[in-house]
Design an enzyme around this catalytic site. Structure first.
Site, PDB file in Angstrom:
ATOM      1  N   HIS A  21      37.751  -3.834  38.967  1.00 24.80           N
ATOM      2  CA  HIS A  21      38.646  -2.730  39.319  1.00 24.80           C
ATOM      3  C   HIS A  21      39.964  -3.297  39.831  1.00 24.80           C
ATOM      4  CE1 HIS A  21      40.279   0.798  41.320  1.00 24.80           C
ATOM      5  NE2 HIS A  21      39.426   1.526  40.615  1.00 24.80           N
ATOM      6  N   ASN A  43      33.871   6.762  41.134  1.00 21.14           N
ATOM      7  CA  ASN A  43      34.034   5.653  42.068  1.00 21.14           C
ATOM      8  C   ASN A  43      34.511   6.203  43.403  1.00 21.14           C
ATOM      9  OD1 ASN A  43      34.538   3.245  43.362  1.00 21.14           O
ATOM     10  ND2 ASN A  43      36.283   2.671  42.106  1.00 21.14           N
ATOM     11  N   SER A  73      43.932   8.659  38.171  1.00 27.87           N
ATOM     12  CA  SER A  73      44.281  10.026  38.568  1.00 27.87           C
ATOM     13  C   SER A  73      43.772  11.077  37.580  1.00 27.87           C
ATOM     14  CB  SER A  73      45.801  10.161  38.764  1.00 27.87           C
ATOM     15  OG  SER A  73      46.249   9.304  39.804  1.00 27.87           O
ATOM     16  N   GLU A  88      41.831  -2.648  42.190  1.00 25.68           N
ATOM     17  CA  GLU A  88      41.937  -2.894  43.625  1.00 25.68           C
ATOM     18  C   GLU A  88      41.264  -4.209  44.010  1.00 25.68           C
ATOM     19  OE1 GLU A  88      42.056   1.891  44.185  1.00 25.68           O
ATOM     20  OE2 GLU A  88      40.223   0.813  44.701  1.00 25.68           O
ATOM     21  N   LYS A  99      34.918   4.636  46.128  1.00 24.54           N
ATOM     22  CA  LYS A  99      35.705   3.633  46.851  1.00 24.54           C
ATOM     23  C   LYS A  99      35.238   3.579  48.321  1.00 24.54           C
ATOM     24  CE  LYS A  99      39.373   4.200  43.502  1.00 24.54           C
ATOM     25  NZ  LYS A  99      40.815   4.248  43.234  1.00 24.54           N
ATOM     26  N   GLU A 156      42.249   1.215  33.250  1.00 26.98           N
ATOM     27  CA  GLU A 156      42.818   1.820  34.441  1.00 26.98           C
ATOM     28  C   GLU A 156      44.215   1.265  34.702  1.00 26.98           C
ATOM     29  OE1 GLU A 156      39.449   3.408  37.236  1.00 26.98           O
ATOM     30  OE2 GLU A 156      40.105   1.414  37.776  1.00 26.98           O
ATOM     31  N   GLY A 160      45.494   6.447  42.150  1.00 31.79           N
ATOM     32  CA  GLY A 160      45.777   6.961  43.486  1.00 31.79           C
ATOM     33  C   GLY A 160      47.216   7.373  43.706  1.00 31.79           C
TER      34      GLY A 160
END
Length: 250
Positions: free
Chosen positions: A95, A10, A213, A97, A12, A167, A173
């Site tokens: 996701h 991904n 990560s 985010e 992003k 996740e 991140g």
């Protein structure tokens, strides 16, 4: 049963025409495990570029998101049909985010997933808990709630086109990574939910990825676990070590 290893990258909101070309060239030229299914998800502006540049048989291109309406006055959105028209076969949905920054609820994510499946796309469907939820001992409850919203929308056969990605929000991140034991525990709980609420076959066949990560140093230990069937990789998918992650199951 044996589940085919799966690795997603991904990107992003990262990349330029030149960097996307460079990443794809690296994948085209790399010695990749042919038994691994790979998808890369560049920003929507570069989906067609990546698609046109790719020549590796076991690497596909994925969108990072899709809308649940077929067309219309939805500024900034992309439809399932438009992705299909461009030869894109995958999308990432749910996701963290999208859930946390853009406020997508479990129900919205489930609706998008249903629309994607109905339109012929395959889906990397994401779930995960916050640090507060983990520290409060609510990890499994949060994951099961997210899964329940999805299970309410789709039928047993449709699960064949879904790859689940766990996740943990606190590990995305941040450089923090769930321990192998923590990751395996949640993956096993996801499979247990599928067995109890969908079917034995879906529980056995659905691939469950770890994301958060993931890098070249931790991927091999994670890949050894019984219920970890691959990875959804963020920042490391932009680097040469992505090849090492793809080959981590060798």
């Amino acid at each position: 049963m044996a589940r085919k290893f799966f690795v997603g990258g991904n990107f992003k909101m990262n990349g330029t025409k030149e960097s996307i070309k460079s990443i794809v060239k690296g994948l085209n030229e790399a010695q990749l495990d042919s038994n691994v299914e790979v998808v890369i998800a560049p920003p929507s502006l570069y989906l067609q570029l990546a698609q046109d540049q790719l020549s590796k048989a076991n690497v596909e291109v994925s969108a990072q998101n899709v809308y649940d309406k077929p067309n219309g006055a939805y500024t900034g959105e992309i439809s399932v049909a438009q992705l299909k028209d461009s030869g894109i076969k995958w999308t990432i949905l749910g996701h963290s985010e999208r859930r946390t920054i853009l406020g997508e609820s479990d129900e919205v994510v489930a609706s998008k997933t249903k629309a994607a499946l109905d339109g012929g796309l395959s889906v990397v469907w994401c779930c995960g808990e916050s640090l507060e939820e983990r520290e409060g001992g609510n990890t499994i409850a949060v994951i099961e709630k997210q899964l329940a919203a999805l299970a309410a929308k789709i039928s047993g056969d449709e699960w064949k086109k879904i790859v689940v990605a766990y996740e943990p929000i606190w590990a995305i991140g941040t450089g923090k990574v769930a321990t192998v034991q923590q990751a395996q525990e949640v993956h096993a709980a996801i499979r247990k939910f599928l067995r109890a609420n969908v079917s034995e076959a879906v529980a056995d066949e659905t691939r469950i990825l770890y994301g958060g990560s993931v890098n070249g140093k931790n991927c091999k230990d994670l890949a050894k676990e019984a219920d970890i069937d691959g990875f959804l990789v963020g920042g490391a998918s932009l680097k040469p070590e992505f090849v090492e992650i793809i080959n981590s199951n060798l």
